[in-house]
Design an enzyme around this catalytic site. Structure first.
Site, short mmCIF file in Angstrom:
data_model
loop_
_atom_site.label_atom_id
_atom_site.label_comp_id
_atom_site.label_asym_id
_atom_site.label_seq_id
_atom_site.Cartn_x
_atom_site.Cartn_y
_atom_site.Cartn_z
CG ASN A 77 30.68 -9.60 0.00
OD1 ASN A 77 30.86 -9.81 -1.21
ND2 ASN A 77 29.98 -10.41 0.77
NE ARG A 128 32.09 -13.94 0.19
CZ ARG A 128 30.90 -14.20 -0.35
NH1 ARG A 128 30.08 -13.23 -0.64
NH2 ARG A 128 30.55 -15.43 -0.59
CG HIS A 182 29.44 -20.88 2.91
ND1 HIS A 182 28.42 -21.79 2.87
CD2 HIS A 182 28.90 -19.70 2.52
CE1 HIS A 182 27.30 -21.20 2.49
NE2 HIS A 182 27.57 -19.93 2.25
NE ARG A 242 22.70 -20.97 -3.65
CZ ARG A 242 23.70 -20.57 -2.87
NH1 ARG A 242 24.66 -21.41 -2.53
NH2 ARG A 242 23.73 -19.33 -2.43
CD GLU A 247 30.94 -15.65 5.81
OE1 GLU A 247 29.78 -15.30 6.11
OE2 GLU A 247 31.23 -16.23 4.76
#
Ligand code: ADP
Length: 392
Positions: free
Chosen positions: A7, A88, A176, A235, A378
């Site tokens: 990633n 990813r 996600h 956020r 993941e």
């Protein structure tokens, strides 16, 4: 048989050597602050952490350093039987509804999508390019958006001028997705049923919720970018876009300042002053009114999405909590479920309080909706998808 999962971010490379069958993470590590004065490298193998601080100029040098660590500390890659590298990628736009073998064409498409993920896709490409140079095995890309390519148009299209929306590729792509898909599948396996109306709550630093009907995503809270939806660490999640016009016209803020405000200075951090959920709780418990209010806003937003997604699917069988907060924060889960008591949801306080790495039920057997905690993974999901792509 193993898969190296990579990633790569704009200034980092995170990696995991995964056994896709057993799910074991054989070695885990990261290179941070690439290109800065000093970079930080961490490699964990057999429970031992090895850490280094030294300058790493770019992703190529970073990955070479990592390969040396495998050689010197282990496990030796020559003996690890790497079948593939799984990368990813955040944004697959409308081009990818599943994982893909990296070819020149696939690489070019990821590059073409860079305007939709300017911080992520170019960084992923850097990682992909150097990894392909250094590791002579098939490389597979797994997209955060792929699971949400199944969204019906009514959920994916914004009520924006059609021509402009299409010209600038403005629509709901979600994010996600690898986690939502992994969790939804784990739930289906756990309850031995595929025909399920599920809501998956991925509550980490970033947070998103999806409605999954019979294994397919039918709605999700993240939109064009991962800014929309739930309250997150830093956020805003949902906010009236007119706040941007107002901040620009009345507050004199530039677009970049507003971008930074909404993405990095808002959410829990903006409301409570800290972005880590554990810190928010400890402030709230010490009587800090802003922290308590931040928790209320966080929970309110989740409950609102659960109600709307249950309506979208015409019912609800399972709610699944996952990621750092979803898996570990029993108090937060209890607050969410308490607010849904009027719909017959019943928390099992005892199982909710138990910590564990296994999927588990936290609702009572007579609850109207089954509520589960599902550890996400993941990296394992990426490793397994990579194996599928190469036909193993
Ligand atoms: P990322 O999106 O960075 O992968 P994670 O899924 O690791 O994030 O989740 C990070 C969040 O999980 C942080 O807000 C952290 O405070 C929260 N978290 C981790 N453990 C706990 C816990 N025991 N109780 C409450 N929150 C927790």
């Amino acid at each position: 048989m193993t898969v190296l999962v990579i990633n790569s971010g704009s200034s980092s490379i995170k990696y995991q050597l995964v056994d896709p069958e057993s799910g074991e993470a054989i070695a885990v590590g990261l290179v941070e602050q690439i290109g800065e004065e000093s970079s930080h490298i961490k490699h964990t193998y057999k429970g031992e952490k090895h850490e280094y601080d030294q300058p790493i100029a770019d992703h190529g040098e970073g990955l070479r350093f990592v390969l040396d660590l495998f050689e010197n500390i282990g496990p030796k890659l020559a003996d690890a039987h790497i079948e593939a590298v799984g990368h990813r990628v955040v944004q697959g736009g409308n081009h990818f509804d599943g994982p893909a073998l990296v070819t020149q064409e696939v690489r070019d498409l990821i590059e073409e999508l860079a305007p939709l993920a300017p911080l992520h896709n170019p960084a992923h490409l850097r990682g992909i390019d150097v990894a392909r140079e250094l590791l002579d095995v098939p490389h597979v890309v797994v997209f955060d958006t792929a699971f949400f390519q199944s969204l019906p148009e009514e959920a994916a299209r914004y009520a924006l001028d059609r021509e402009i929306a299409d010209k600038y590729s403005i629509r709901r792509y979600g994010a996600h997705g690898t986690s939502h898909q992994f969790v939804a599948q784990a739930v289906a396996d756990y309850v031995s049923r595929d025909d399920l109306k599920q809501i998956v709550l991925h509550l980490g630093n970033g947070a998103s919720v999806s409605a999954v009907l019979n294994g397919k995503a039918v709605d999700t809270s993240m939109g064009l970018t991962p800014l929309e939806g739930l309250v997150m660490g830093t956020r805003t999640g949902d906010i009236d876009p007119a706040a941007i016009f107002h901040l620009s016209r009345v507050g004199g803020l530039s677009i970049d300042e507003i971008d930074n405000l909404f993405n990095k200075q808002s959410g829990l951090k903006g409301l409570a002053g800290v972005n880590d959920m554990r810190a928010v709780w400890s402030l709230a418990e010490s009587g800090d009114a802003h922290a308590r209010e931040a928790l209320d806003i966080y929970v309110h937003r989740i409950v609102k999405y659960i109600g709307s997604y249950a309506a979208v699917m015409g019912g609800l069988d399972v709610i699944a909590f996952t990621a750092g907060i979803g898996e570990n924060d029993d108090l937060l889960r209890a607050e969410v479920l308490e607010r849904l008591a009027g719909f017959g949801l019943k928390l099992d306080a005892e199982t909710n309080a138990v910590r564990g790495d296994e999927i588990r039920q936290i609702s009572t057997d007579d609850s109207s909706v089954q509520v589960l905690v599902v550890p996400t993974n993941e990296e394992l999901a990426i490793a397994r998808q990579a194996m599928e792509v190469i036909g193993k």
